[in-house]
Write an enzyme that holds these catalytic residues in place. Structure first.
Site, short mmCIF file in Angstrom:
data_model
loop_
_atom_site.label_atom_id
_atom_site.label_comp_id
_atom_site.label_asym_id
_atom_site.label_seq_id
_atom_site.Cartn_x
_atom_site.Cartn_y
_atom_site.Cartn_z
N ASP A 98 0.72 -1.39 -0.33
CA ASP A 98 -0.23 -0.05 -0.33
C ASP A 98 1.04 1.32 0.16
O ASP A 98 1.64 1.05 -0.26
CB ASP A 98 -0.91 0.22 1.38
CG ASP A 98 -1.69 -1.52 1.70
OD1 ASP A 98 -1.66 -1.35 0.27
OD2 ASP A 98 -2.45 -1.25 2.49
N ASP B 77 1.65 4.68 2.53
CA ASP B 77 1.21 5.66 2.93
C ASP B 77 1.50 6.52 3.10
O ASP B 77 2.74 7.21 2.61
CB ASP B 77 1.77 4.63 4.25
CG ASP B 77 1.39 3.88 4.56
OD1 ASP B 77 0.40 3.15 4.37
OD2 ASP B 77 2.33 2.24 5.05
#
Length: 208
Positions: A132, A134
């Site tokens: 992902d 961040d």
């Protein structure tokens, strides 16, 4: 020397770490852990900066500290975006550049953290195809309209984006947590642990 949560600090040897006698064995085999640490959300006391080390596997994480005198370089999440042109060969460059263009009209101070930020800062590959993104977004004051606009700007991404809102001197909260639980209370991360809070009249208030 200003040091903040999520900054990446560079050092020359694991022997400089404060609790070197308890360093896990995997640290010696991790290029990331033997030279870099990520500043943790904890008070800096007696010149000791709390940092986290990361290994080659997801479960390899270790909290420790290092004296300021041994820090060779401080890399902030925001500086990575300021120098984004240097990372055109990184596979996250295009996405980060798109976000930068979306954020430009808002003059938002933001940066990359997590595995993506660590990889950009150190040049050590720690991301995978499932990583992902961040983000750290710094807001001096709470603007609830802006929080919703930020969420909308990031909604159509091809990968999962997890924005964290940092309020200097107060703490940080996950934008998704705020949007889902702003009425019942969302978690504010502080130097002294998580606190349940809400926003009222533009300021963060703790639930008592």
């Amino acid at each position: 020397m200003e040091i903040n949560v999520h900054d990446i600090v560079k050092f020359s040897s694991v022997n400089q770490l404060y609790d070197q006698t308890t360093i896990p064995a995997w640290v010696a085999h991790s290029p990331a852990a033997t030279s870099y640490g990520v500043v943790r959300r904890a008070p800096i006391t007696k010149q000791l900066v709390p940092i986290g080390l990361r290994g080659n596997a997801r479960h390899e994480r270790h909290g420790t500290a290092i004296d300021k005198q041994y820090i060779l370089e401080i890399i902030t999440p925001y500086s990575l975006i300021e120098q984004l042109a240097h990372f055109k060969n990184n596979r996250f460059y295009s996405l980060l550049n798109d976000i930068r263009h979306k954020f430009d009209p808002y003059t938002i101070k933001w940066g990359a953290t997590g595995s993506v930020g660590f990889e950009l800062a150190t040049g050590i590959q720690v991301t995978s195809i499932t990583s992902d993104l961040d983000l750290l977004i710094c807001l001096e004051v709470i603007d609830e309209v802006l929080l919703h606009e930020i969420s909308n700007l990031l909604a159509d991404s091809r990968i999962t984006i997890d924005p964290q809102i940092e309020i200097p001197g107060v703490g940080a909260f996950l934008l998704k947590d705020y949007l889902m639980n702003k009425e019942s209370g969302f978690i504010l991360r502080t130097f002294y642990g998580p606190q349940l809070c809400k926003i009222k009249e533009g300021s963060i208030q703790l639930f008592l």
